[in-house]
Design a protein around this motif. Sequence first.
Motif, short mmCIF file in Angstrom:
data_model
loop_
_atom_site.label_atom_id
_atom_site.label_comp_id
_atom_site.label_asym_id
_atom_site.label_seq_id
_atom_site.Cartn_x
_atom_site.Cartn_y
_atom_site.Cartn_z
N TYR A 206 0.87 -1.18 0.00
CA TYR A 206 0.00 0.00 0.00
C TYR A 206 0.90 1.22 0.00
N GLN A 207 0.53 2.26 -0.75
CA GLN A 207 1.39 3.42 -0.89
C GLN A 207 0.63 4.70 -0.55
N VAL A 208 1.32 5.59 0.15
CA VAL A 208 0.82 6.93 0.43
C VAL A 208 1.77 7.91 -0.23
N SER A 209 1.22 8.83 -1.03
CA SER A 209 2.04 9.83 -1.71
C SER A 209 1.53 11.21 -1.35
N GLN A 210 2.48 12.12 -1.17
CA GLN A 210 2.15 13.50 -0.82
C GLN A 210 2.97 14.43 -1.70
N ILE A 211 2.30 15.34 -2.40
CA ILE A 211 2.97 16.31 -3.26
C ILE A 211 2.72 17.70 -2.69
N THR A 212 3.79 18.45 -2.47
CA THR A 212 3.68 19.84 -2.03
C THR A 212 4.16 20.73 -3.17
N ILE A 213 3.29 21.60 -3.64
CA ILE A 213 3.61 22.56 -4.69
C ILE A 213 3.98 23.86 -4.00
N HIS A 214 5.22 24.29 -4.16
CA HIS A 214 5.70 25.51 -3.52
C HIS A 214 5.45 26.72 -4.42
N ASN B 38 3.07 -2.32 4.25
CA ASN B 38 2.73 -3.71 3.95
C ASN B 38 1.25 -3.92 3.71
N ASN B 39 0.40 -3.18 4.42
CA ASN B 39 -1.04 -3.37 4.24
C ASN B 39 -1.78 -2.05 4.42
N LYS B 40 -3.05 -2.09 4.09
CA LYS B 40 -3.88 -0.89 4.09
C LYS B 40 -4.12 -0.34 5.50
N LYS B 41 -4.09 -1.18 6.49
CA LYS B 41 -4.39 -0.75 7.86
C LYS B 41 -3.36 0.24 8.40
N GLU B 42 -2.16 0.24 7.86
CA GLU B 42 -1.09 1.09 8.37
C GLU B 42 -1.08 2.49 7.77
N TRP B 43 -1.92 2.79 6.80
CA TRP B 43 -1.78 4.04 6.06
C TRP B 43 -2.05 5.28 6.92
N LYS B 44 -2.90 5.20 7.91
CA LYS B 44 -3.21 6.38 8.73
C LYS B 44 -2.03 6.80 9.60
N THR B 45 -1.07 5.91 9.81
CA THR B 45 0.11 6.24 10.60
C THR B 45 1.35 6.38 9.70
#
Length: 132
Positions: free
Chosen positions: A39-47, A60-67
């Motif tokens: 599972y992947q979390v991506s964050q883009i900041t446009i300056h 490793n899994n979806k349950k961890e994405w909030k942390t």
Amino acid sequence: MKYTFLILILTFNLSNIFGQNSDRTYLRHGHNYGSTYSYQVSQITIHSDLTFTWKSWIMNNKKEWKTYKEYEPEISNGKITRNGKFYTLTEYRNGNKTDFSWTIKIMDRRLKLYYKSKNEKLKIGAKYKRIE
């Protein structure tokens, strides 16, 4: 003396206008269809100076994405150029331009990432939601 109060109010209002941060941050999370399930979390900041910072966390899994902020991200930096109504993100690592460039469309509440299909048309690859 009668304009002193008016001048103070205008001064405080103008200081609030110019002191705001104009950086925009967009977030996306979803499955990463690689060789292993993740599972992947991506964050883009446009300056505001036409640069960007892209952070990616792989879990490793979806349950961890909030942390996701507890983990160490992979960070990419680069410059933004405008091509009509689209923008191009060009990545730089160690001061050198890489082969990666992405076409995006920036809106007030969303950011859309595009890729070129086989017939050279742009297709939506990912949608990011604005968080800041």
